[in-house]
Write a protein that holds these residues in place. Structure first.
Motif, PDB file in Angstrom:
ATOM      1  N   PRO A 283     -72.388   6.358 -10.484  1.00  0.00           N
ATOM      2  CA  PRO A 283     -72.530   7.785 -10.764  1.00  0.00           C
ATOM      3  C   PRO A 283     -71.192   8.503 -10.915  1.00  0.00           C
ATOM      4  N   VAL A 284     -71.187   9.494 -11.789  1.00  0.00           N
ATOM      5  CA  VAL A 284     -70.024  10.364 -11.969  1.00  0.00           C
ATOM      6  C   VAL A 284     -70.493  11.815 -11.960  1.00  0.00           C
ATOM      7  N   ILE A 285     -69.550  12.717 -11.781  1.00  0.00           N
ATOM      8  CA  ILE A 285     -69.797  14.136 -11.969  1.00  0.00           C
ATOM      9  C   ILE A 285     -68.984  14.591 -13.164  1.00  0.00           C
TER      10      ILE A 285
ATOM     11  N   LYS B  26     -70.265   2.107 -18.325  1.00  0.00           N
ATOM     12  CA  LYS B  26     -71.163   1.510 -17.333  1.00  0.00           C
ATOM     13  C   LYS B  26     -71.967   2.558 -16.571  1.00  0.00           C
ATOM     14  N   THR B  27     -71.590   3.836 -16.672  1.00  0.00           N
ATOM     15  CA  THR B  27     -72.248   4.888 -15.910  1.00  0.00           C
ATOM     16  C   THR B  27     -73.681   5.089 -16.370  1.00  0.00           C
ATOM     17  N   ARG B  28     -74.600   5.109 -15.405  1.00  0.00           N
ATOM     18  CA  ARG B  28     -76.017   5.360 -15.708  1.00  0.00           C
ATOM     19  C   ARG B  28     -76.580   6.551 -14.933  1.00  0.00           C
ATOM     20  N   GLN B  29     -75.712   7.243 -14.192  1.00  0.00           N
ATOM     21  CA  GLN B  29     -76.082   8.507 -13.554  1.00  0.00           C
ATOM     22  C   GLN B  29     -74.924   9.480 -13.740  1.00  0.00           C
ATOM     23  N   ALA B  30     -75.241  10.675 -14.192  1.00  0.00           N
ATOM     24  CA  ALA B  30     -74.207  11.688 -14.405  1.00  0.00           C
ATOM     25  C   ALA B  30     -74.700  13.035 -13.877  1.00  0.00           C
ATOM     26  N   VAL B  31     -73.968  13.589 -12.938  1.00  0.00           N
ATOM     27  CA  VAL B  31     -74.237  14.937 -12.438  1.00  0.00           C
ATOM     28  C   VAL B  31     -73.424  15.893 -13.305  1.00  0.00           C
ATOM     29  N   VAL B  32     -74.096  16.660 -14.146  1.00  0.00           N
ATOM     30  CA  VAL B  32     -73.403  17.561 -15.067  1.00  0.00           C
ATOM     31  C   VAL B  32     -73.424  18.972 -14.480  1.00  0.00           C
TER      32      VAL B  32
ATOM     33  N   TYR C 163     -65.364  12.701 -12.816  1.00  0.00           N
ATOM     34  CA  TYR C 163     -64.894  12.040 -11.600  1.00  0.00           C
ATOM     35  C   TYR C 163     -66.023  11.194 -11.001  1.00  0.00           C
ATOM     36  N   ALA C 164     -65.647  10.044 -10.446  1.00  0.00           N
ATOM     37  CA  ALA C 164     -66.634   9.171  -9.804  1.00  0.00           C
ATOM     38  C   ALA C 164     -67.147   9.798  -8.508  1.00  0.00           C
ATOM     39  N   LEU C 165     -68.357   9.418  -8.131  1.00  0.00           N
ATOM     40  CA  LEU C 165     -68.980   9.815  -6.870  1.00  0.00           C
ATOM     41  C   LEU C 165     -69.253   8.544  -6.079  1.00  0.00           C
ATOM     42  N   THR C 166     -68.468   8.295  -5.045  1.00  0.00           N
ATOM     43  CA  THR C 166     -68.559   7.023  -4.329  1.00  0.00           C
ATOM     44  C   THR C 166     -68.832   7.163  -2.842  1.00  0.00           C
ATOM     45  N   ASP C 167     -68.655   8.362  -2.271  1.00  0.00           N
ATOM     46  CA  ASP C 167     -68.679   8.495  -0.822  1.00  0.00           C
ATOM     47  C   ASP C 167     -69.317   9.810  -0.411  1.00  0.00           C
TER      48      ASP C 167
ATOM     49  N   ASP D 167     -73.070  20.425   6.183  1.00  0.00           N
ATOM     50  CA  ASP D 167     -74.155  19.602   6.727  1.00  0.00           C
ATOM     51  C   ASP D 167     -74.326  18.337   5.893  1.00  0.00           C
ATOM     52  N   TYR D 168     -74.195  18.477   4.571  1.00  0.00           N
ATOM     53  CA  TYR D 168     -74.223  17.334   3.652  1.00  0.00           C
ATOM     54  C   TYR D 168     -73.115  17.535   2.630  1.00  0.00           C
ATOM     55  N   VAL D 169     -72.330  16.491   2.387  1.00  0.00           N
ATOM     56  CA  VAL D 169     -71.285  16.565   1.364  1.00  0.00           C
ATOM     57  C   VAL D 169     -71.257  15.259   0.578  1.00  0.00           C
ATOM     58  N   ILE D 170     -70.818  15.383  -0.666  1.00  0.00           N
ATOM     59  CA  ILE D 170     -70.521  14.223  -1.508  1.00  0.00           C
ATOM     60  C   ILE D 170     -69.114  14.428  -2.028  1.00  0.00           C
ATOM     61  N   ALA D 171     -68.231  13.493  -1.755  1.00  0.00           N
ATOM     62  CA  ALA D 171     -66.850  13.611  -2.197  1.00  0.00           C
ATOM     63  C   ALA D 171     -66.772  13.436  -3.710  1.00  0.00           C
ATOM     64  N   ILE D 172     -66.046  14.333  -4.357  1.00  0.00           N
ATOM     65  CA  ILE D 172     -65.740  14.223  -5.784  1.00  0.00           C
ATOM     66  C   ILE D 172     -64.373  13.559  -5.885  1.00  0.00           C
ATOM     67  N   ASN D 173     -64.266  12.479  -6.623  1.00  0.00           N
ATOM     68  CA  ASN D 173     -63.042  11.685  -6.619  1.00  0.00           C
ATOM     69  C   ASN D 173     -61.928  12.303  -7.455  1.00  0.00           C
TER      70      ASN D 173
END
Length: 252
Positions: A240-242, A75-81, A135-139, A176-182
């Motif tokens: 999205p996932v990483i 289902k993933t349509r965005q991937a941060v590689v 890993y998912a990116l949700t938060d 200042d900006y973060v995205i949690a890696i699950n």
């Protein structure tokens, strides 16, 4: 108590202020000046990852082998590689891919840092390596106001950090900006949530955050403008996932 400023309503989380400063970059002790490693800071431009022609969009994510691709949800349509320069290197490259009807389209290539000692398949607390995997990116969240993220975003003074990094660089502004890696965290909560489903010994607090021009404890760091762009681009409706690791590991 942390109150979200954008996106979905969260479950309130109480976290000790001292622990909050340890939450990012591996969930270990506070970052202080360490022995300098020559060559750890990229000088801009490409960091050595192979170039991929996007004239025809590939149906699979470039540079990934069957084991890695099998971990990317259908289902993933965005991937941060995140492609590390080497197993023991703190330098990597980040590309955001978007899945379209014609295949995966690559965005810009951004220089990045990962952990001081490189990468590992079995991350543990204070090993100074970033965890390999998908890993998912949700938060998301940060010290600064929401720059326009679609992910739930928690603004809090608890994202304040001081001190110096491994090369003597100041850490102020890193969160200042973060995205949690699950990795070893509870999805759907602030990045400051201290819950560790795999146990505290497996580390945690692995984030994407603002680069401080040096290696991290376990996180992946991007220049501030690139973090803002990524926050604005990621869409929770696109799941999205990483995908992160050194180049050789990702090709497995």
């Amino acid at each position: 108590m942390i109150t979200p400023t954008h996106g979905a309503v969260r479950r309130p989380v109480a976290v000790l202020a001292a622990a909050l400063l340890l939450a990012g970059c591996g969930g270990g002790g506070a970052m202080t000046t360490a022995d300098q490693q020559p060559g750890a800071t990229p000088q801009g431009g490409s960091t050595g990852a192979p170039r991929v022609s996007m004239d025809v969009a590939p149906q699979q994510l470039p540079g990934l082998g069957p084991k890695t691709l099998a971990q990317v949800p259908q289902k993933t349509r965005q991937a941060v590689v995140v492609t590390g320069r080497g197993k023991n290197s703190p330098i990597s490259t980040v590309v955001l891919y978007e899945r379209t009807e014609s295949g995966w389209q690559a965005g810009a290539s951004w220089p990045a840092h990962n952990a001081l000692k490189g990468w590992t398949d079995h991350h543990v607390l204070e090993d100074l390596r970033s965890p390999i995997g998908v890993y998912a990116l949700t938060d998301a969240g940060g010290l600064l106001p929401d720059p326009g993220a679609s992910l739930p975003y928690d603004q809090s003074s608890a994202f304040t950090i001081g001190g110096k990094g491994f090369e003597g660089e100041p850490l102020a502004g890193s969160f200042d900006y973060v995205i949690a890696i699950n990795y070893n965290r509870k999805a759907g909560t602030t990045p400051l949530d201290w819950t560790r489903p795999l146990g505290a010994d497996r580390g945690g607090g692995i984030w994407l955050h603002v680069d401080h021009e040096g290696p991290t404890h376990g996180c992946v760091s991007l220049r501030k403008e690139h973090m803002k762009a990524l926050l604005r681009a990621l869409d929770p409706d696109r799941d999205p996932v990483i995908v992160m690791g050194d180049a050789a590991a990702l090709r497995r």
